[in-house]
Design a protein around this motif. Structure first.
Motif, PDB file in Angstrom:
ATOM      1  N   ALA A 122      -1.406   2.685  -4.912  1.00 25.39           N
ATOM      2  CA  ALA A 122       0.004   2.839  -4.552  1.00 25.39           C
ATOM      3  C   ALA A 122       0.175   3.820  -3.401  1.00 25.39           C
ATOM      4  CB  ALA A 122       0.800   3.305  -5.770  1.00 25.39           C
ATOM      5  N   SER A 123      -0.613   4.884  -3.377  1.00 24.45           N
ATOM      6  CA  SER A 123      -0.507   5.859  -2.282  1.00 24.45           C
ATOM      7  C   SER A 123      -0.915   5.233  -0.951  1.00 24.45           C
ATOM      8  CB  SER A 123      -1.384   7.080  -2.588  1.00 24.45           C
ATOM      9  OG  SER A 123      -0.966   7.722  -3.776  1.00 24.45           O
ATOM     10  N   VAL A 124      -2.011   4.483  -0.982  1.00 29.82           N
ATOM     11  CA  VAL A 124      -2.459   3.827   0.252  1.00 29.82           C
ATOM     12  C   VAL A 124      -1.429   2.807   0.726  1.00 29.82           C
ATOM     13  CG1 VAL A 124      -4.221   2.308   1.224  1.00 29.82           C
ATOM     14  CG2 VAL A 124      -4.887   4.217  -0.247  1.00 29.82           C
ATOM     15  N   LEU A 125      -0.885   2.025  -0.204  1.00 25.32           N
ATOM     16  CA  LEU A 125       0.110   1.014   0.159  1.00 25.32           C
ATOM     17  C   LEU A 125       1.364   1.650   0.746  1.00 25.32           C
ATOM     18  CD1 LEU A 125       1.075  -1.943   0.110  1.00 25.32           C
ATOM     19  CD2 LEU A 125       1.889  -1.528  -2.227  1.00 25.32           C
ATOM     20  N   CYS A 126       1.828   2.730   0.127  1.00 29.08           N
ATOM     21  CA  CYS A 126       3.035   3.400   0.613  1.00 29.08           C
ATOM     22  C   CYS A 126       2.800   4.019   1.994  1.00 29.08           C
ATOM     23  CB  CYS A 126       3.475   4.464  -0.381  1.00 29.08           C
ATOM     24  SG  CYS A 126       5.029   5.279   0.037  1.00 29.08           S
ATOM     25  N   PHE A 127       1.597   4.569   2.209  1.00 26.97           N
ATOM     26  CA  PHE A 127       1.292   5.197   3.503  1.00 26.97           C
ATOM     27  C   PHE A 127       1.193   4.152   4.612  1.00 26.97           C
ATOM     28  CE2 PHE A 127      -2.070   6.411   6.545  1.00 26.97           C
ATOM     29  CZ  PHE A 127      -1.424   7.464   7.151  1.00 26.97           C
ATOM     30  N   THR A 128       0.492   3.062   4.345  1.00 19.79           N
ATOM     31  CA  THR A 128       0.291   2.054   5.386  1.00 19.79           C
ATOM     32  C   THR A 128       1.555   1.261   5.676  1.00 19.79           C
ATOM     33  OG1 THR A 128      -0.510   0.499   3.691  1.00 19.79           O
ATOM     34  CG2 THR A 128      -2.162   1.822   4.879  1.00 19.79           C
ATOM     35  N   SER A 129       2.428   1.109   4.684  1.00 23.15           N
ATOM     36  CA  SER A 129       3.635   0.302   4.874  1.00 23.15           C
ATOM     37  C   SER A 129       4.875   1.139   5.139  1.00 23.15           C
ATOM     38  CB  SER A 129       3.872  -0.577   3.642  1.00 23.15           C
ATOM     39  OG  SER A 129       2.757  -1.389   3.370  1.00 23.15           O
ATOM     40  N   SER A 130       4.742   2.463   5.090  1.00 25.92           N
ATOM     41  CA  SER A 130       5.889   3.363   5.310  1.00 25.92           C
ATOM     42  C   SER A 130       7.055   3.007   4.391  1.00 25.92           C
ATOM     43  CB  SER A 130       6.345   3.305   6.777  1.00 25.92           C
ATOM     44  OG  SER A 130       5.304   3.669   7.645  1.00 25.92           O
ATOM     45  N   LEU A 131       6.736   2.816   3.117  1.00 28.17           N
ATOM     46  CA  LEU A 131       7.767   2.423   2.156  1.00 28.17           C
ATOM     47  C   LEU A 131       8.819   3.510   1.965  1.00 28.17           C
ATOM     48  CD1 LEU A 131       5.580   0.716  -0.617  1.00 28.17           C
ATOM     49  CD2 LEU A 131       6.845  -0.369   1.246  1.00 28.17           C
ATOM     50  N   ASN A 157      16.823  -0.574  -6.433  1.00 27.59           N
ATOM     51  CA  ASN A 157      16.022  -0.676  -5.218  1.00 27.59           C
ATOM     52  C   ASN A 157      14.954  -1.755  -5.402  1.00 27.59           C
ATOM     53  OD1 ASN A 157      14.137  -0.272  -3.100  1.00 27.59           O
ATOM     54  ND2 ASN A 157      14.713   1.886  -2.949  1.00 27.59           N
ATOM     55  N   PRO A 158      15.000  -2.862  -4.663  1.00 31.66           N
ATOM     56  CA  PRO A 158      14.018  -3.939  -4.860  1.00 31.66           C
ATOM     57  C   PRO A 158      12.581  -3.487  -4.627  1.00 31.66           C
ATOM     58  CG  PRO A 158      15.885  -4.702  -3.539  1.00 31.66           C
ATOM     59  CD  PRO A 158      16.018  -3.211  -3.653  1.00 31.66           C
ATOM     60  N   ALA A 159      12.380  -2.599  -3.682  1.00 34.55           N
ATOM     61  CA  ALA A 159      11.011  -2.140  -3.402  1.00 34.55           C
ATOM     62  C   ALA A 159      10.435  -1.382  -4.589  1.00 34.55           C
ATOM     63  CB  ALA A 159      11.006  -1.263  -2.144  1.00 34.55           C
ATOM     64  N   GLU A 160      11.192  -0.437  -5.132  1.00 27.04           N
ATOM     65  CA  GLU A 160      10.700   0.321  -6.286  1.00 27.04           C
ATOM     66  C   GLU A 160      10.584  -0.565  -7.519  1.00 27.04           C
ATOM     67  OE1 GLU A 160      11.658   4.941  -5.679  1.00 27.04           O
ATOM     68  OE2 GLU A 160      13.400   3.769  -6.323  1.00 27.04           O
ATOM     69  N   LEU A 161      11.472  -1.532  -7.650  1.00 30.45           N
ATOM     70  CA  LEU A 161      11.366  -2.466  -8.763  1.00 30.45           C
ATOM     71  C   LEU A 161      10.083  -3.279  -8.661  1.00 30.45           C
ATOM     72  CD1 LEU A 161      12.603  -3.777 -11.259  1.00 30.45           C
ATOM     73  CD2 LEU A 161      13.884  -5.299  -9.747  1.00 30.45           C
ATOM     74  N   THR A 162       9.727  -3.693  -7.457  1.00 29.07           N
ATOM     75  CA  THR A 162       8.483  -4.449  -7.259  1.00 29.07           C
ATOM     76  C   THR A 162       7.265  -3.587  -7.551  1.00 29.07           C
ATOM     77  OG1 THR A 162       9.589  -5.767  -5.559  1.00 29.07           O
ATOM     78  CG2 THR A 162       7.177  -5.815  -5.608  1.00 29.07           C
ATOM     79  N   ILE A 163       7.295  -2.350  -7.069  1.00 29.56           N
ATOM     80  CA  ILE A 163       6.180  -1.429  -7.340  1.00 29.56           C
ATOM     81  C   ILE A 163       6.016  -1.216  -8.843  1.00 29.56           C
ATOM     82  CG2 ILE A 163       5.402   0.951  -7.070  1.00 29.56           C
ATOM     83  CD1 ILE A 163       6.690   0.955  -4.308  1.00 29.56           C
ATOM     84  N   SER A 164       7.113  -1.030  -9.539  1.00 28.43           N
ATOM     85  CA  SER A 164       7.054  -0.799 -10.985  1.00 28.43           C
ATOM     86  C   SER A 164       6.482  -2.011 -11.710  1.00 28.43           C
ATOM     87  CB  SER A 164       8.453  -0.481 -11.518  1.00 28.43           C
ATOM     88  OG  SER A 164       8.996   0.662 -10.885  1.00 28.43           O
ATOM     89  N   ALA A 165       6.920  -3.203 -11.326  1.00 31.30           N
ATOM     90  CA  ALA A 165       6.424  -4.416 -11.986  1.00 31.30           C
ATOM     91  C   ALA A 165       4.924  -4.588 -11.758  1.00 31.30           C
ATOM     92  CB  ALA A 165       7.191  -5.635 -11.468  1.00 31.30           C
ATOM     93  N   LEU A 166       4.460  -4.348 -10.519  1.00 30.44           N
ATOM     94  CA  LEU A 166       3.029  -4.485 -10.235  1.00 30.44           C
ATOM     95  C   LEU A 166       2.206  -3.436 -10.982  1.00 30.44           C
ATOM     96  CD1 LEU A 166       3.135  -5.224  -6.390  1.00 30.44           C
ATOM     97  CD2 LEU A 166       2.699  -6.834  -8.248  1.00 30.44           C
TER      98      LEU A 166
END
Length: 685
Positions: free
Chosen positions: A314-323, A272-281
């Motif tokens: 990460a919680s704020v980013l996921c909530f605002t972006s509906s990841l 999953n590119p999104a989770e891969l990006t989150i993990s790298a950051l």
């Protein structure tokens, strides 16, 4: 000839010794064990105690236990079992309270994300990691003796428990479970994890009842460090599917690490590119923050809470972006408020989890006891190994009633607590307050927390365990045997599994001890001129020898594993072989070997002797008597002397052939060799 150095420590009346006496030396007659008993009575009392019937000793123990039922005895027992009653009256409120509060809050903040992360490693929902970060910490605060120890979730135990849970409650092959089926599966896994905690806690409580705190010594430092380093690699590999967003089943059993790597490589195109990006950051933030905390620990007032910052961002980013809905990012979800209802684990599961509970209990106690000892030595206070068994046993046993999984002291949070200024167990109460606030009020804020962030926290918390490998070069220089133990344990843990690696490491470590006892060489001693010191002949050509006299030192326990070596060595030095070969000499190369007439066996290095070893000494005495050799024993401790006596040694030698020191035996030997008059033989003291 392996002659003993004798020097003329004895002289005839009117005859001067040919050696210089030590400065300020005094002269006395040689002391045998019998004479020593007459003068001082110590050995006689020990023999009387050994001869005392076993039931008498048991009666004394029961009398002491009965005395504990009195008022002062009960208070003393209460002080021993509740350590806060000892240190709390002496607590320095002005000097220590602020440090304990800051350290406790700091550790509590780390406990929140780390507890949820290690819960996923245990294959249970994240909220149960918060329970495990609350109840065990509270119980250890009341029962533990380690003032600087931080308990809670531990990666190694979570990995071991998770493997056991996956084996006990495997996921269906299809993998596509409905919400209700997933909840049922999670409930069964929570029960299995709680049963593991209950079983390991019960085992530690049993070890406490039997006062088996000494068992921690069998898990040597190389074994523990190799175990944690190898387990850290397992944790890293097991978190790769979560980092990449791959819904892969967990591999268990031997070679699980390699199976997981193979499965990840095969499924890598489906990541999953999104989770891969989150993990790298997340890793890009957490790793530098960890490094800053270590490098500037003396300058920072308190460590930077990188984990909690990452969780909030990460919680704020996921909530605002509906990841979670747009990119299918796995999130923690709803954390139930409050505490679970106390529930006794399913006792029917205990026989199934017993095999997994035992290594978990051993690792819990070994890691916790070693950590507590390190900081107790650093800050000059004492810990009670048996009380630690009670504290960790009760922590696991009681917390299992609230659906907690196995827990112990943790490397990362213990170091964090010390760096933040913690002084006593009171810091644990402040840590519990932080976790309690999350359980009661702040839980909804973690609804949108991506699980990939928790996987990153798991990996970043392994930093200290990975860096233990930097000690290997120093370990190689200090002890290559310990280096071999470290490597064998690490390879076994990485290649096979944590449980089998622990067993192999302990067995190999014990085998190295046995092998060392069988490689020890018996050395012939000589007297250094002008002193009362006896040293190995090979150390110097200036040591003195006496023809016909042989003094041997055997520096290892005498048991069934070394009796053959003991027999061969004595035959070589004394010429007692079948062919009556010439006695071996450790003296100068040009020395002429002469028949041995008197042999002194220095037993100071024989710490214990079993029945087989004692029979070997008795047989040696018989063979020496038949060969016309006078056997003298020196420096036998009470235990060895008692074993030899029970084996019938006094039927072969007289009490006058047992001496308290090598010097006394050598002086008597010179008398036997007619180098001194029988009444004027003396010893330098």
């Amino acid at each position: 000839m392996s002659g003993l150095l004798g020097a003329r420590t004895c002289s005839r009346p009117g005859e001067a010794s040919d050696l210089k006496s030590p400065l300020g030396a005094k002269l006395r007659e040689p002391l045998t064990e019998a004479r020593f008993q007459q003068l001082f009575g110590g050995a006689e009392q020990e023999r009387e105690l050994r001869a005392e019937p076993r039931w008498s000793g048991l009666c004394r123990r029961w009398k002491r236990r009965a005395c504990a039922c009195s008022g002062p005895g009960a208070w003393h027992l209460l002080l021993a079992r509740l350590p806060p009653l000892r240190w709390l009256p002496h607590y320095r409120w002005r000097a220590w309270l602020l440090g304990d509060a800051v350290a406790g809050v700091t550790v509590g903040i780390v406990h929140v994300p780390q507890g949820m992360a290690f819960a996923l490693l245990t294959s249970v929902p994240p909220v149960f990691g918060l329970y495990t970060s609350f109840f065990p910490v509270l119980i250890y605060t009341l029962l533990g003796t380690g003032r600087h120890l931080s308990t809670g979730t531990f990666a190694v135990l979570s990995l071991m428990a998770g493997s056991a849970v996956e084996q006990l409650v495997p996921e269906p092959l299809g993998g596509n479970l409905s919400v209700i089926e997933r909840e049922q599966l999670d409930a069964r896994r929570v029960e299995a994890a709680a049963a593991l905690a209950f079983g390991s806690g019960a085992l530690m409580m049993g070890m406490f009842a039997l006062q088996l705190g000494v068992l921690s010594t069998f898990l040597s430092e190389p074994v523990v460090k190799a175990l944690t380093s190898g387990a850290a690699l397992h944790v890293l590999v097991s978190q790769l599917p979560s980092l990449l967003g791959l819904p892969l089943p967990r591999q268990i059993g031997c070679f699980a690490l390699f199976k997981t790597l193979a499965a990840v490589l095969i499924a890598l195109p489906r990541s999953n590119p999104a989770e891969l990006t989150i993990s790298a950051l997340c890793l890009a933030l957490l790793v530098p923050v960890k490094e800053l905390n270590v490098r500037f620990r003396d300058k920072l007032p308190t460590p930077i809470p990188g984990e909690i910052v990452m969780v909030l961002l990460a919680s704020v980013l996921c909530f605002t972006s509906s990841l979670d809905t747009r990119y299918n990012v796995q999130i923690v979800g709803l954390l139930p408020r409050g505490f679970p209802q106390p529930l006794l684990p399913n006792l029917a599961e205990l026989p199934r989890v017993l095999d997994d509970s035992l290594p978990i209990a051993l690792v819990t106690f070994a890691v916790s006891a070693s950590l507590a000892s390190i900081y107790a030595d650093k800050y000059s206070y004492a810990i009670d190994a048996n009380q630690e068994l009670l504290a960790h046993g009760a922590s696991n046993l009681i917390s299992s009633l609230f659906s907690c999984f196995p827990n112990s002291a943790t490397l990362a949070t213990t170091s964090l607590l010390v760096d933040a200024g913690g002084n006593t167990q009171l810091a644990g109460l402040f840590s519990c307050i932080v976790v309690l606030s999350v359980l009661l009020w702040l839980g909804p804020f973690f609804y949108y927390l991506p699980k990939a962030v928790l996987a990153c926290i798991n990996i970043s918390s392994m930093r200290q365990m990975f860096f233990q490998m930097r000690e290997l070069p120093q370990l190689w220089r200090v002890s290559r045997m310990d280096f071999a133990v470290w490597m064998v344990t690490w390879v076994a843990v990485v290649t096979l599994s944590v449980d089998l690696g622990l067993a192999i490491g302990v067995v190999f470590s014990m085998m190295t001890v046995v092998c060392r006892t069988q490689r020890v060489q018996c050395v012939a001693l000589g007297l250094a001129e002008g002193t009362e010191l006896y040293r190995p002949l090979k150390e110097s050509h200036k040591l003195l020898q006496v023809p016909g006299l042989c003094i041997l030192s055997y520096p290892t326990p005498l048991y069934f594993g070394t009796r053959g070596q003991f027999r061969r060595i004595l035959e070589q030095h004394l010429g007692l072989g079948r062919g009556k070969e010439t006695p071996k000499t450790d003296g100068p190369p040009d020395a002429v070997a002469e028949p041995v007439r008197v042999v002194v066996l220095d037993c100071g290095g024989i710490t214990f002797a079993d029945a087989a070893g004692a029979r070997e000494v008795v047989q040696l005495a018989s063979r020496c008597r038949d060969a016309g050799i006078c056997l003298l024993l020196a420096q036998c401790n009470a235990s060895v002397l008692g074993t030899l006596t029970q084996a019938g040694l006094l039927d072969r030698v007289t009490p006058e052939q047992l001496f308290v020191s090598v010097q006394d035996a050598a002086a008597y030997a010179l008398e036997r060799l007619e180098l001194a008059g029988p009444k004027t033989c003396t010893v330098w003291v």
